[in-house]
Design an enzyme around this catalytic site. Structure first.
Site, PDB file in Angstrom:
ATOM      1  N   PRO A 280       0.828  -1.206   0.000  1.00 27.82           N
ATOM      2  CA  PRO A 280       0.000   0.000   0.000  1.00 27.82           C
ATOM      3  C   PRO A 280       0.868   1.264   0.000  1.00 27.82           C
ATOM      4  O   PRO A 280       1.866   1.328   0.729  1.00 27.82           O
ATOM      5  CB  PRO A 280      -0.810  -0.104   1.289  1.00 27.82           C
TER       6      PRO A 280
ATOM      7  N   ALA B 238      10.903   0.129  -1.139  1.00 22.35           N
ATOM      8  CA  ALA B 238      10.901  -1.191  -1.787  1.00 22.35           C
ATOM      9  C   ALA B 238      10.996  -1.047  -3.304  1.00 22.35           C
ATOM     10  O   ALA B 238      11.718  -1.805  -3.962  1.00 22.35           O
ATOM     11  CB  ALA B 238       9.647  -1.966  -1.394  1.00 22.35           C
TER      12      ALA B 238
ATOM     13  N   GLY C 295       6.681   1.259   3.636  1.00 26.71           N
ATOM     14  CA  GLY C 295       7.955   1.261   2.918  1.00 26.71           C
ATOM     15  C   GLY C 295       7.839   1.052   1.422  1.00 26.71           C
ATOM     16  O   GLY C 295       8.785   0.578   0.791  1.00 26.71           O
ATOM     17  N   SER C 296       6.688   1.429   0.829  1.00 32.52           N
ATOM     18  CA  SER C 296       6.532   1.150  -0.604  1.00 32.52           C
ATOM     19  C   SER C 296       7.582   1.895  -1.443  1.00 32.52           C
ATOM     20  O   SER C 296       8.137   1.322  -2.380  1.00 32.52           O
ATOM     21  CB  SER C 296       5.113   1.460  -1.078  1.00 32.52           C
TER      22      SER C 296
ATOM     23  N   ASP D  53      13.670   2.772   6.638  1.00 36.53           N
ATOM     24  CA  ASP D  53      12.950   2.048   5.582  1.00 36.53           C
ATOM     25  C   ASP D  53      13.906   1.363   4.614  1.00 36.53           C
ATOM     26  O   ASP D  53      13.802   0.161   4.360  1.00 36.53           O
ATOM     27  CB  ASP D  53      12.076   3.019   4.768  1.00 36.53           C
TER      28      ASP D  53
ATOM     29  N   GLY E 212       3.025   3.897   5.365  1.00 26.58           N
ATOM     30  CA  GLY E 212       4.065   3.528   6.330  1.00 26.58           C
ATOM     31  C   GLY E 212       4.579   2.123   6.162  1.00 26.58           C
ATOM     32  O   GLY E 212       5.177   1.569   7.072  1.00 26.58           O
TER      33      GLY E 212
HETATM   34  O1  PMV Z   1       5.704   6.200   7.782  1.00 27.10           O
HETATM   35  P1  PMV Z   1       6.918   5.356   7.680  1.00 27.10           P
HETATM   36  O2  PMV Z   1       6.762   3.936   8.074  1.00 27.10           O
HETATM   37  O3  PMV Z   1       7.692   5.558   6.419  1.00 27.10           O
HETATM   38  O4  PMV Z   1       7.868   5.756   8.857  1.00 27.10           O
HETATM   39  C1  PMV Z   1       8.205   7.012   9.237  1.00 27.10           C
HETATM   40  C2  PMV Z   1       9.068   6.806  10.418  1.00 27.10           C
HETATM   41  C3  PMV Z   1       9.541   8.084  11.033  1.00 27.10           C
HETATM   42  O5  PMV Z   1      10.316   7.709  12.140  1.00 27.10           O
HETATM   43  C4  PMV Z   1       8.363   8.923  11.472  1.00 27.10           C
HETATM   44  C5  PMV Z   1      10.372   8.893  10.052  1.00 27.10           C
HETATM   45  C6  PMV Z   1      11.692   8.247   9.700  1.00 27.10           C
HETATM   46  O6  PMV Z   1      12.256   8.659   8.670  1.00 27.10           O
HETATM   47  O7  PMV Z   1      12.194   7.386  10.437  1.00 27.10           O
END
Ligand code: PMV
Length: 310
Positions: A95, A105, A101-102, A146, A99
């Protein structure tokens, strides 16, 4: 040449990780991004990514569009001039903007497929570095978590700027991921937290320190196989994220629904404000939690087993 890369989910430590505290994330292999790169009979470098409606030749795209920037960076680094005619086809079941990691990836899959199509060996560190450059376009000031998890496709204990540390998993456990269906503006959430921090650094550094302690405790429990003790740590981490203003009514509703259905713990995951939450399923509760999340309005639930380390 084909390559693929998994999604990821943060278990503990989001946001504080941007400020140097540790975080824990695991790959989610139930979803993935695929890239295929082949020499083409059409002149130019064609990028087809049907999932995002992109069908274009590289030179017609703005150079700062993430996929275009990635391909330019790869060609420059792989040293191919003049460029060969290429067809790059991308698809993904991860998705977008939730959040998982698309973006990372897709970058990892494209980097690996391009390198092998052009006959250049590429190390994991290089793949991760290419993906990190593109994460900056997506997120502004990414911590790098990520691209690290997605590149190495294994659980990590991540500290910004430090070499990757593998996270030992002493016994397998299951995470249920519930999407709010609300797009997660990670960039905005990160920038709002930054404003908060600037307004009172001592106060928010103390909150980040609390998060850091939660992450350390979680690491020990995961390593020793005491995953059933992670629940209170997840609840505590969620409360600290609420203080950081990155939860939302939809996230809080799904967290409450998971806990009512018997989850040992639950919290938002990633940037917050939308996107996903996660719940820890004790023995035999996975399906009840998944059903509860769906009836609380989650349009997509993913069951993600975390296997024990080999
Ligand atoms: O939304 P995501 O899973 O891409 O994660 C963001 C995670 C944060 O800690 C809010 C930002 C980061 O770059 O680590």
């Amino acid at each position: 040449m084909k390559a693929s890369a998994p999604g990821k989910i943060i278990l503990f430590g989001e946001h504080a990780v941007v400020y140097g505290r540790p975080a824990i994330a695991v790959p989610v292999t139930q979803v993935s991004a695929q890239a295929e790169v082949s020499e083409s009979s059409r002149p130019g470098i064609w990028i087809d990514a049907s999932d995002v409606g992109l069908h274009a030749e590289l030179s017609t795209l703005p150079a700062d569009r993430p996929l275009a920037a990635l391909v330019h960076n790869l060609l420059a680094a792989l040293g191919h001039k003049p460029y060969p005619d290429l067809q790059i086809t991308i698809s993904s079941t991860i998705p977008i903007a939730s959040g998982m990691g698309s973006g990372a990836a897709v970058s990892v899959a494209v980097a690996r497929a391009m390198a092998s199509a052009l006959g250049f060996p590429i190390s994991d560190e290089q793949v991760s570095a290419f993906a990190y450059e593109i994460e900056k376009l997506h997120h502004g000031t990414p911590s790098g978590i990520d691209n690290t998890v997605v590149t190495h496709s294994r659980p990590v204990f991540f500290v910004r700027g430090r070499p990757i540390e593998t996270l030992d998993v002493g016994a397998p456990f299951t995470i249920v991921i519930g999407d709010t269906g609300v797009p997660a503006p990670t960039k905005e959430a990160v920038s709002d937290v930054h404003k908060l921090w600037e307004s009172d650094q001592a106060r928010w550094d103390a909150v980040f320190d609390e998060v850091g302690k939660v992450v350390q405790s979680a690491r020990e429990r995961i390593a020793t196989g005491a995953w059933m003790e992670l629940g209170p740590l997840m609840i505590q981490n969620h409360r600290l994220l609420q203080q950081l203003t990155v939860s939302s009514p939809a996230l809080d509703r799904l967290v409450a629904a998971a806990l009512e259905a018997g989850a040992l713990g639950a919290k938002l995951s990633g940037g917050g404000r939308g996107g996903n939450m996660i719940a820890l399923a004790g023995e035999g509760t996975t399906h009840a939690i998944a059903a509860a999340l769906k009836s609380a309005g989650s349009p997509r639930v993913i069951i993600a087993p975390v296997p024990a380390s080999a």
